[in-house]
Structure formats: C-alpha cells, structure tokens
Design a protein around this motif. Structure first.
Motif, mmCIF file in Angstrom:
data_model
loop_
_atom_site.group_PDB
_atom_site.id
_atom_site.type_symbol
_atom_site.label_atom_id
_atom_site.label_comp_id
_atom_site.label_asym_id
_atom_site.label_seq_id
_atom_site.Cartn_x
_atom_site.Cartn_y
_atom_site.Cartn_z
ATOM 1 N N LEU A 120 -11.817 -30.361 -42.712
ATOM 2 C CA LEU A 120 -13.170 -30.752 -42.614
ATOM 3 C C LEU A 120 -13.621 -29.981 -41.082
ATOM 4 C CD1 LEU A 120 -15.650 -32.396 -43.425
ATOM 5 C CD2 LEU A 120 -14.753 -34.251 -42.187
ATOM 6 N N ASP A 121 -13.019 -30.282 -40.264
ATOM 7 C CA ASP A 121 -13.209 -29.562 -38.755
ATOM 8 C C ASP A 121 -13.281 -27.885 -38.932
ATOM 9 O OD1 ASP A 121 -12.962 -31.882 -37.625
ATOM 10 O OD2 ASP A 121 -11.165 -31.732 -36.819
ATOM 11 N N GLU A 122 -12.411 -27.357 -39.749
ATOM 12 C CA GLU A 122 -12.432 -25.903 -40.001
ATOM 13 C C GLU A 122 -13.777 -25.456 -40.820
ATOM 14 O OE1 GLU A 122 -9.963 -22.320 -42.497
ATOM 15 O OE2 GLU A 122 -8.919 -24.218 -41.642
ATOM 16 N N ASN A 123 -13.980 -26.528 -41.718
ATOM 17 C CA ASN A 123 -15.462 -26.038 -42.422
ATOM 18 C C ASN A 123 -16.440 -26.417 -41.562
ATOM 19 O OD1 ASN A 123 -17.264 -25.953 -45.034
ATOM 20 N ND2 ASN A 123 -17.680 -27.857 -44.102
ATOM 21 N N ARG A 124 -16.331 -27.284 -40.429
ATOM 22 C CA ARG A 124 -17.763 -27.521 -39.844
ATOM 23 C C ARG A 124 -17.773 -26.465 -38.761
ATOM 24 N NH1 ARG A 124 -19.791 -32.674 -39.530
ATOM 25 N NH2 ARG A 124 -18.368 -34.325 -40.179
ATOM 26 N N ASN A 125 -16.846 -25.562 -38.495
ATOM 27 C CA ASN A 125 -16.649 -24.530 -37.662
ATOM 28 C C ASN A 125 -17.428 -23.046 -38.467
ATOM 29 O OD1 ASN A 125 -16.087 -25.686 -35.398
ATOM 30 N ND2 ASN A 125 -14.053 -25.570 -35.939
ATOM 31 N N ASP B 283 -8.690 -34.215 -42.370
ATOM 32 C CA ASP B 283 -9.629 -33.919 -41.008
ATOM 33 C C ASP B 283 -9.730 -32.488 -40.443
ATOM 34 O OD1 ASP B 283 -10.296 -36.647 -41.512
ATOM 35 O OD2 ASP B 283 -8.980 -37.244 -39.784
ATOM 36 N N SER B 284 -8.392 -31.871 -40.654
ATOM 37 C CA SER B 284 -8.502 -30.637 -40.025
ATOM 38 C C SER B 284 -9.243 -29.498 -41.066
ATOM 39 C CB SER B 284 -6.910 -30.116 -39.787
ATOM 40 O OG SER B 284 -6.288 -30.031 -40.990
ATOM 41 N N ASP C 239 -4.754 -36.681 -41.409
ATOM 42 C CA ASP C 239 -4.865 -35.579 -40.240
ATOM 43 C C ASP C 239 -5.201 -33.957 -40.919
ATOM 44 O OD1 ASP C 239 -4.786 -37.160 -38.075
ATOM 45 O OD2 ASP C 239 -2.548 -36.867 -38.025
#
Length: 196
Positions: free
Chosen positions: A113-118, A110-111, A107
């Motif tokens: 990675l999500d922050e990077n995607r934003n 993944d978080s 988790d």
C-alpha cells in the motif's frame, strides 16, 4: 448553542454553489444540524476547479459569518470536500515476488500500500487509495493476511486530482481564516453514506 469545540463544520465547494453546514454530535452518535448556508458560485468555480481565488474567499467568508450568527460560535475550522472534473481514478498494481513461499503478513500488505501511495502522477497527487484485491498466483483475496504465497500483487484504485486543486482550496480557506481539518473526496463520502 454550545461550545465552539462541539460544533462540526463542513464546506463543499461546488460549481453552482459553495455550501456550509454546521452541526453538533449528540450523545447517541447522531448529528443535530444547527445551520446550513450557501453562496452561488457562477463563474468562480467550474467543474470543481477554483478560477477566482478572491471571489471564492469572499463567498466562504459570507457563509462563515452567517454560520457564526446562527450557531453563536466563532467558526475557525472546517472539513472541506473536494469534487469536480479534476478528481478521477487511476488503477495501479504493485507486485512482489519472493524467493520462497511465505505467510502474508500485515506488514507486507502495508508495504504494498505504501509503495502504491508513492506512485507519481505528473501535476497530480493521490487523494485517497481504495484497495481492490490481492492476486496470489491464480487466487485473489480481499484480505490476504495469513495466506501463503511466493508472489503477491496488490491492485488499487487511486483517487487523484490536480495538485493545484488542493493548493487553491487551502489558500481560499486560509484567507477566509478557516483551518482545514481534513480534505475529503465528496463522491466517496457520499457513497459511504448512501450505499452499502
């Protein structure tokens, strides 16, 4: 030659030509190539950027018609490759510092990675993200899940392109009555196929 749903079509919009390929997946997982077509694109696509929507759409329609004839299908969907000078990479880092040592979970990874995607880039968007490594103190790991740390930094390679690039591709495909199943980054797909 087979049901339309069994036929897989890929289209690449290149600076010298637009190429279309139709194939069918065999029971053993291999691909049987049914047809390959191309149209020259001199002046309408330069370095991967579409400069003339109408002529690009017309070239795609011609390829579609010829693939339809050769496969006996009515092609309505395709995978589309993105390449060209507009596509490039940017390194990015996302860091978290915790109050105490914790075990790194999926988790948490993944978080990050999500922050990077934003991550926002002016007039550009992220097409793909390639995680490089995770730095935890002096140690670095490709897969940090299960290790203990009080800080972690994810290092990523973001593949980005001008927002207009995707919009123009989708518009040309829509006007040629082809649904885009997925946009893929041509150099990455090519590297995955050829390199190990």
């Amino acid at each position: 030659m087979g049901a339309e749903k069994d036929i897989i079509v890929a289209i690449e919009l290149g600076s010298s030509a637009i190429r279309g390929i139709a194939g069918k997946k065999e029971a053993d997982g291999s691909m049987q190539i049914l047809a390959i077509e191309q149209e020259k694109t001199s002046g309408i696509i330069r370095r991967g950027v579409i400069y003339n929507i109408d002529k690009t759409k017309t070239a795609i329609e011609r390829i579609k018609e010829r693939l339809n004839e050769k496969t006996g299908a009515n092609i309505t969907r395709a995978y589309v490759g993105i390449a060209g000078q507009s596509v490039h990479t940017e390194s990015n880092r996302v860091k978290r510092v915790m109050d105490s040592r914790i075990k790194v979970s999926q988790d948490l990874v993944d978080s990050l990675l999500d922050e990077n995607r934003n991550t926002q880039y002016p007039d550009r968007e992220i097409l793909e993200v390639i995680p490089q490594e995770y730095q935890m103190g002096i140690n670095s790991e490709v897969d940090p899940v299960g290790t203990q740390t009080d800080q972690i930094e994810g290092r990523y390679l973001n593949v980005i392109a001008r927002t207009q690039l995707q919009e123009n591709i989708r518009r040309c495909m829509r006007e040629a009555n082809i649904e885009v199943v997925e946009l893929f980054t041509t150099p990455l797909v090519l590297a995955d196929s050829l390199l190990d």
